[in-house]
Design an enzyme around this catalytic site. Structure first.
Site, short mmCIF file in Angstrom:
data_model
loop_
_atom_site.label_atom_id
_atom_site.label_comp_id
_atom_site.label_asym_id
_atom_site.label_seq_id
_atom_site.Cartn_x
_atom_site.Cartn_y
_atom_site.Cartn_z
N ASP A 101 -5.26 9.51 9.39
CA ASP A 101 -3.90 9.11 9.74
C ASP A 101 -3.46 9.68 11.07
OD1 ASP A 101 -3.47 7.68 7.34
OD2 ASP A 101 -3.13 9.56 6.28
N GLU A 153 0.86 -1.18 0.00
CA GLU A 153 0.00 0.00 0.00
C GLU A 153 0.90 1.23 0.00
OE1 GLU A 153 -3.40 1.28 3.08
OE2 GLU A 153 -3.37 -0.85 2.55
#
Length: 261
Positions: free
Chosen positions: A57, A46
């Site tokens: 995040d 990824e």
């Protein structure tokens, strides 16, 4: 056939998907990290598109994104790096970022560049399902790019089934109601959630992410899905290893794949 499709159809158990931020720790780290992950035993990769305003995040990935942007990472350069990496490996590659980045680049231009570079799939957490169906799905399907969507412990059963119906890659099972980077082991409540999702018998493969950080949590997650995703822990392992990312990558993957006593 799309490389992700081939991977999931192969029946390989306990798939390891490793996330890293492109352009971190150095601008030229992307290609050696990809090839080292493939050589060390990761099953898919990824690739994070650095972004200044991430929504999902945690601090570790945010810092790596800011470092990558300061290093000079751009989408144009990233596509060049993926093209180079693709010459050296056939491991499935998934780009993860935010739909705002795609819109700024231009959806048609982005999809075309990704497919040409050898990307197999996309994860865009902020891409609304209605916009995907209306505008983006046709572009992605024409380019043979698989699109994966996320579910969380709070996602309703109806919504989970809807996401299962539209995801063309895999279902990203977010392990907890938090941002990336949290650790501390997988709780009984999380395992109950994984079991609940399994009981729905969804048509797409499932990978569990967020909070998977070591061999033990990886193995536990794999007991409930086709594999697991590790990101923040890998980025932490790269910190201070600018000059030997290949060795740092190999050591990290070996540590995750080691048998758990």
């Amino acid at each position: 056939m799309n490389r992700l499709t081939q991977l999931f159809r192969s029946g390989t158990p306990d798939l390891l998907n490793v996330y890293f931020t492109a352009g971190y720790p150095r601008l030229d780290s992307t290609v050696p990290i990809i090839t080292s992950l493939a050589a060390a035993g990761a099953n898919l990769i990824e690739i994070g598109m650095p972004y200044s305003d991430p929504m999902a995040d945690g601090e570790t990935i945010q810092r790596s994104s800011m470092r990558a942007l300061k290093n000079g990472m751009t989408l144009d350069l990233l596509f060049e790096q993926i093209t180079e990496a693709r010459r050296q490996t056939e491991i499935p590659l998934v780009m993860m970022g935010y739909y705002n980045q795609v819109m700024q680049y231009g959806p048609e231009r982005f999809v075309s560049a990704a497919a040409k570079a050898g990307v197999d799939g996309l994860i865009l957490p902020d891409l609304p399902l209605h916009e995907y169906r209306q505008d983006f799905r046709q572009l992605a399907e024409a380019a043979d790019l698989q699109v994966s969507f996320l579910i969380t412990p709070q996602t309703s059963e109806a919504r989970v089934r809807e996401i299962g119906a539209v995801s063309t890659g895999f279902i990203y099972v977010v392990s907890s109601s938090s941002i990336t980077g949290k650790s501390g082991g997988i709780t009984d409540a999380q395992q109950a959630y994984f079991a609940r999702i399994n009981a729905l018998d969804l048509p797409q493969p499932k990978l569990i992410g967020f909070g998977i950080s070591d061999a033990a949590s990886f193995r536990t997650a794999c007991a409930y899905a086709d594999g697991a995703i590790i990101g923040s822990a890998f980025i932490r392992a790269l910190a201070g290893r600018e000059d030997d990312v290949e060795k740092a990558t190999r050591e990290f993957v070996e540590g995750i794949l080691q048998p758990v006593a």
